[in-house]
Design a protein around this motif. Structure first.
Motif, PDB file in Angstrom:
ATOM      1  N   VAL A 115      42.635 107.825 -68.097  1.00 45.27           N
ATOM      2  CA  VAL A 115      41.584 107.071 -68.792  1.00 45.27           C
ATOM      3  C   VAL A 115      41.383 105.795 -67.993  1.00 45.27           C
ATOM      4  O   VAL A 115      42.050 104.788 -68.217  1.00 45.27           O
ATOM      5  N   SER A 116      40.455 105.861 -67.029  1.00 44.62           N
ATOM      6  CA  SER A 116      40.368 104.783 -66.045  1.00 44.62           C
ATOM      7  C   SER A 116      40.003 103.439 -66.673  1.00 44.62           C
ATOM      8  O   SER A 116      40.423 102.392 -66.206  1.00 44.62           O
ATOM      9  N   GLU A 117      39.221 103.473 -67.780  1.00 44.97           N
ATOM     10  CA  GLU A 117      38.809 102.211 -68.393  1.00 44.97           C
ATOM     11  C   GLU A 117      39.880 101.632 -69.335  1.00 44.97           C
ATOM     12  O   GLU A 117      39.720 100.542 -69.854  1.00 44.97           O
ATOM     13  N   SER A 118      40.981 102.347 -69.529  1.00 49.36           N
ATOM     14  CA  SER A 118      41.996 101.875 -70.469  1.00 49.36           C
ATOM     15  C   SER A 118      42.885 100.796 -69.854  1.00 49.36           C
ATOM     16  O   SER A 118      43.367 100.945 -68.731  1.00 49.36           O
ATOM     17  N   GLU A 119      43.070  99.733 -70.621  1.00 46.89           N
ATOM     18  CA  GLU A 119      43.992  98.695 -70.149  1.00 46.89           C
ATOM     19  C   GLU A 119      45.410  99.008 -70.612  1.00 46.89           C
ATOM     20  O   GLU A 119      46.376  98.439 -70.131  1.00 46.89           O
ATOM     21  N   ILE A 120      45.511  99.900 -71.583  1.00 48.55           N
ATOM     22  CA  ILE A 120      46.827 100.286 -72.096  1.00 48.55           C
ATOM     23  C   ILE A 120      47.345 101.457 -71.273  1.00 48.55           C
ATOM     24  O   ILE A 120      46.660 102.461 -71.104  1.00 48.55           O
ATOM     25  N   GLU A 121      48.548 101.287 -70.738  1.00 48.47           N
ATOM     26  CA  GLU A 121      49.081 102.322 -69.844  1.00 48.47           C
ATOM     27  C   GLU A 121      50.011 103.289 -70.550  1.00 48.47           C
ATOM     28  O   GLU A 121      50.231 104.402 -70.083  1.00 48.47           O
ATOM     29  N   ASP A 122      50.572 102.853 -71.685  1.00 47.79           N
ATOM     30  CA  ASP A 122      51.538 103.683 -72.404  1.00 47.79           C
ATOM     31  C   ASP A 122      50.987 104.111 -73.756  1.00 47.79           C
ATOM     32  O   ASP A 122      50.386 103.304 -74.473  1.00 47.79           O
ATOM     33  N   VAL A 123      51.218 105.374 -74.123  1.00 47.90           N
ATOM     34  CA  VAL A 123      50.928 105.800 -75.494  1.00 47.90           C
ATOM     35  C   VAL A 123      52.107 105.293 -76.335  1.00 47.90           C
ATOM     36  O   VAL A 123      53.258 105.655 -76.073  1.00 47.90           O
TER      37      VAL A 123
END
Ligand code: 4NP
Length: 156
Positions: A115-123
């Motif tokens: 998810v390239s636009e996600s700033e969150i890297e971890d679920v």
């Protein structure tokens, strides 16, 4: 057959959710004969158990089946059996890299990498927080993007 393995800590909340969500997307895309999906946990505490109630409830609402799913622990052989090994967070990723050594034969990545636009890297881990809805939204988006990536990569 293209093999995808999702990995989280306990294999009862996040990775079985991702397994069921991606399987449903793959079925909708009529690719079930080409992509196989499984999940496993870093730890062995919940081996043999079905998915957590929070995961079951969310999937039931989406009419996604969890029939027959049982937790298992990830093993070294998985890293040569599966082409795409997808961790839920940085801690799972680190454990997988350690297990794989310097020359991993599979691609090891994190779900939110896709998810390239996600700033969150971890679920985030919903086991203690109970934030299954938030986790579902991330897993849903991550699996859509992951499937796009696999289709591009594999030309299917
Ligand atoms: P999961 O959540 O890694 O998303 O399956 C957890 C399940 C169990 C535990 C931790 C996280 N546990 O500590 O037992």
């Amino acid at each position: 057959m293209i093999r995808v393995l999702f990995v989280c800590l306990g294999n009862i909340c996040r990775s079985p959710m991702a397994e069921a969500v991606l399987r449903s997307k793959v079925a909708q895309a009529e690719l079930s004969d080409q992509i196989e999906i499984d999940s496993a946990g870093i730890g062995d505490w919940h081996v043999g158990e079905p998915p957590h109630e929070g995961t079951r409830e969310i999937l039931l609402k989406q009419q996604i089946s969890v029939d027959g799913m049982k937790a298992r622990q990830v093993k070294e052989g998985d890293l040569s059996q599966f082409h795409y090994v997808i961790a839920m967070d940085a801690s799972n990723l680190g454990e997988l890299h350690e297990m794989a050594g310097v020359n991993p034969s599979s691609s090891i990545s994190r779900l939110m990498d896709y998810v390239s636009e996600s700033e969150i890297e971890d679920v985030p881990d919903p086991y203690f927080e109970g934030n299954f809805e938030e986790v579902y939204q991330m897993v849903e988006e991550g699996c859509s993007k992951l499937l796009e990536h696999i289709r591009d990569e594999e030309g299917i």
